[in-house]
Design an enzyme around this catalytic site. Structure first.
Site, PDB file in Angstrom:
ATOM      1  N   CYS A 119      -4.082  14.881   0.163  1.00 27.95           N
ATOM      2  CA  CYS A 119      -3.825  13.509   0.633  1.00 27.95           C
ATOM      3  C   CYS A 119      -2.719  13.544   1.679  1.00 27.95           C
ATOM      4  CB  CYS A 119      -3.402  12.648  -0.554  1.00 27.95           C
ATOM      5  SG  CYS A 119      -2.747  11.039  -0.071  1.00 27.95           S
ATOM      6  N   CYS A 123      -2.791   6.420   5.065  1.00 30.08           N
ATOM      7  CA  CYS A 123      -3.859   5.448   5.299  1.00 30.08           C
ATOM      8  C   CYS A 123      -3.595   4.093   4.647  1.00 30.08           C
ATOM      9  CB  CYS A 123      -5.190   5.989   4.811  1.00 30.08           C
ATOM     10  SG  CYS A 123      -5.397   7.741   5.107  1.00 30.08           S
ATOM     11  N   THR A 210       1.938   6.212  -2.737  1.00 27.20           N
ATOM     12  CA  THR A 210       1.529   7.398  -1.992  1.00 27.20           C
ATOM     13  C   THR A 210       2.470   7.607  -0.809  1.00 27.20           C
ATOM     14  OG1 THR A 210      -0.746   7.004  -2.633  1.00 27.20           O
ATOM     15  CG2 THR A 210      -0.407   8.447  -0.758  1.00 27.20           C
ATOM     16  N   GLU A 276       3.373  11.125  -4.841  1.00 24.38           N
ATOM     17  CA  GLU A 276       3.352   9.772  -5.408  1.00 24.38           C
ATOM     18  C   GLU A 276       4.736   9.531  -6.005  1.00 24.38           C
ATOM     19  OE1 GLU A 276       0.485   8.054  -5.066  1.00 24.38           O
ATOM     20  OE2 GLU A 276      -0.672   9.807  -4.432  1.00 24.38           O
ATOM     21  N   HIS A 311      -9.404   0.037   2.462  1.00 24.92           N
ATOM     22  CA  HIS A 311      -8.900   1.278   1.876  1.00 24.92           C
ATOM     23  C   HIS A 311      -9.980   2.046   1.113  1.00 24.92           C
ATOM     24  CE1 HIS A 311      -5.699   3.977   1.292  1.00 24.92           C
ATOM     25  NE2 HIS A 311      -5.595   3.826  -0.012  1.00 24.92           N
ATOM     26  N   TYR A 315     -11.303   6.243   1.841  1.00 23.91           N
ATOM     27  CA  TYR A 315     -11.482   7.400   0.962  1.00 23.91           C
ATOM     28  C   TYR A 315     -12.510   8.388   1.488  1.00 23.91           C
ATOM     29  CZ  TYR A 315      -7.944   6.684  -2.440  1.00 23.91           C
ATOM     30  OH  TYR A 315      -6.713   6.636  -3.031  1.00 23.91           O
ATOM     31  N   CYS A 317     -11.603  10.187   3.532  1.00 23.63           N
ATOM     32  CA  CYS A 317     -10.699  11.351   3.632  1.00 23.63           C
ATOM     33  C   CYS A 317     -11.184  12.485   2.736  1.00 23.63           C
ATOM     34  CB  CYS A 317      -9.277  10.949   3.249  1.00 23.63           C
ATOM     35  SG  CYS A 317      -9.091  10.485   1.500  1.00 23.63           S
ATOM     36  N   GLU A 465      -6.777  11.159  -7.850  1.00 25.31           N
ATOM     37  CA  GLU A 465      -6.581  10.111  -6.845  1.00 25.31           C
ATOM     38  C   GLU A 465      -7.929   9.528  -6.422  1.00 25.31           C
ATOM     39  OE1 GLU A 465      -5.087  11.195  -2.901  1.00 25.31           O
ATOM     40  OE2 GLU A 465      -3.530   9.698  -3.208  1.00 25.31           O
TER      41      GLU A 465
END
Ligand code: SF4
Ligand code: FE
Length: 508
Positions: A119, A123, A210, A276, A311, A315, A317, A465
């Site tokens: 991560c 974002c 995050t 986190e 969001h 993901y 990502c 996550e």
């Protein structure tokens, strides 16, 4: 308990807050910007003296640094022309003004997942600024407030200084059966504690933040729909990460102590990691210029819905991480001499199919983006929720298949120190050899990478996550249920079946 005079000392002006920031250009500038900040950060029960060089924390900063490096290396992908300041800006600070902008965001996210294997933490802030553009505009339309102008002024400075904005959304929530204003402890949801001529104060905490510590500013916002009794909880504000009254408590991650060991083989991914933190706000001051909602509780639900639409497609990502994992599994198969086995090929095809299914839902959501009243674009909510629902499942299956291909050695492999020991090293190099032309160390490194992503430190980013980030799986199912328009679908079926409303009434 802080007395009023102590609190007054916290009342910095907006310009005083900005004066602490200098424009960031390179990734190295970014790392420098995190040094010498006056911030209380706790890890393992102790205040951290030098977070930037801490072996557990630094990989998370490296992942954010990659977002700056990519802007230099591939400006077409990672920067965009900003009409706000009339020059190109990092895409993580760009306001999405077309469907193509959101598509480009997704492509950049996949690329950064490929580069970092974890991560990269930036974002949620990007998706927050997209939401705020439309929500501040709509609140102003209804209430005659001036939030949108404040937001635009903030964004100009944010873009010019090239900062990272963290999203402070998730409240601890306490007793889930109670509303914010009904909690025994009012601080379990962030709320306004007092208002003065110059601004307001907030108390509460933001959980699972995050990249919280790696940000320069934090945007706090409500985590759920609110009612009139929750008015003091309906607050959106922009807070510098070093504001007085903030305490950061670093989250532990699986296998985090590997980062403290010497050598880089057993770390699997020695360079990059996620982060986190629980961020506690004790009467943190926000000047009015940085307040973007104060009491307009009826906008909280829509704000959360828009954030999740953006969001949940972000993901995508995880497809970049999926690319890394597929590549690692294929390489291990090659090192083992089984790359031509039909079941290996089939497993790699299955992994690719799952990964591309995630990508297809995200990219389709972005291509379907529509403009909102403020002029900003928002991607399709249904497809974004489908994307995130896919992400709660498919990386687990991808991981299972990667572990299947890797074999048991992934979890029985001796340590790097054993490979370096004069007695055990030669034995390990002899007995753990795969293909004769592949160094045993290469085999170990690939196995450790798969371990890192599916069991170790970056399994936080790739698996858990994926499960809980941007809302746990049930949150997407609730949203899908809300917008799936089942009556319309029943109408299609009844129409084809010849069951009209009139005909069914007649039969009764
Ligand atoms: Fe970005 Fe993905 Fe990390 Fe969320 S989980 S901040 S979308 S990299
Ligand atoms: Fe997230």
């Amino acid at each position: 308990m802080l007395v009023t005079s102590d609190l007054r000392e916290r009342e910095e002006t907006a310009s005083a807050r900005w004066s602490r920031f200098h424009p960031i250009v390179t990734g190295e500038d970014y790392l420098d910007s995190l040094r010498n900040r006056d911030i209380d950060l706790y890890l393992f029960g102790e205040l951290v003296e030098n977070p930037v060089d801490h072996p557990i924390i630094r990989p998370s900063m490296n992942a954010l640094k990659a977002t700056y490096d990519l802007a230099t290396e591939d400006p077409e992908l990672a920067t965009a022309e900003s009409p706000l300041i009339g020059r190109r800006v990092n895409r993580f600070l760009h306001l999405v003004e077309s469907a193509q902008d959101i598509v480009m965001k997704n492509r950049m996210q996949r690329r950064l997942g490929q580069i970092t294997g974890t991560c990269f933490q930036r974002c949620a802030g990007l998706d927050t600024i997209s939401v705020l553009h439309s929500i501040t505009y709509e609140i102003d339309q209804k209430h005659g407030t001036s939030y949108h102008d404040r937001y635009i002024e903030f964004m100009k400075l944010a873009q010019a200084n090239n900062i990272i904005i963290g999203a402070g959304m998730t409240d601890p929530k306490g007793d889930r059966s109670k509303r914010p204003s009904e909690q025994d402890d009012p601080d379990l949801f962030m709320h306004v504690t007092r208002r003065t001529d110059t601004g307001l104060y907030v108390t509460g905490a933001k959980a699972h933040m995050t990249g919280g510590f790696n940000s320069h500013w934090i945007c706090v916002m409500p985590t759920m729909n609110l009612s009139e009794t929750d008015r003091d909880y309906a607050v959106v504000g922009l807070v510098p990460a070093d504001a007085a009254g903030l305490t950061y408590i670093y989250g532990r991650q699986s296998c985090d102590m590997r980062a403290m060991e010497s050598g880089d083989v057993d770390k699997g991914n020695a360079k990059f990691g996620g982060q986190e933190a629980l961020v506690v706000f004790d009467n943190v001051f926000i000047p009015w210029e940085h307040v973007l909602m104060d009491g307009e509780y009826e906008f909280a639900q829509e704000m959360v819905a828009r954030f999740t639409a953006y969001h949940r497609a972000s993901y995508v990502c995880k497809t970049g991480l999926g690319d890394v994992l597929i590549g690692a599994a294929a390489t291990v198969a090659e090192y083992n001499g089984v790359e031509n086995a039909s079941h290996i090929k089939d497993k790699l095809v299955e992994m690719t199919h799952l990964n591309e299914t995630i990508y297809s839902s995200a990219i389709a959501s972005s291509y379907e983006a529509k403009p909102l009243a403020s002029g900003i674009y928002m991607n399709d909510a249904m497809l974004a929720n489908v994307c995130k629902q896919n992400v709660t499942r498919f990386p687990y299956e991808l991981s299972r298949l990667a572990q299947d291909i890797a074999g048991g050695l992934m979890v029985t492999l001796p340590s790097q120190q054993d490979f370096e020991n004069e007695v055990t090293g030669p034995l390990l190099k002899k007995y753990l050899k795969g293909r004769s032309n592949v160094p045993v160390e290469h085999r170990a490194r690939l196995l450790r990478l798969i371990e890192n992503m599916t069991l170790g430190r970056n399994a936080v980013g790739y698996l858990t996550e994926s499960m809980h980030g941007a809302g746990s799986p049930q949150a997407q199912r609730i949203h899908i249920h809300r917008i799936m328009n089942i009556e319309k679908k029943k109408g299609y079926a009844k129409g084809l079946a010849g069951v009209s409303a009139h005909a069914s009434a007649e039969k009764k």
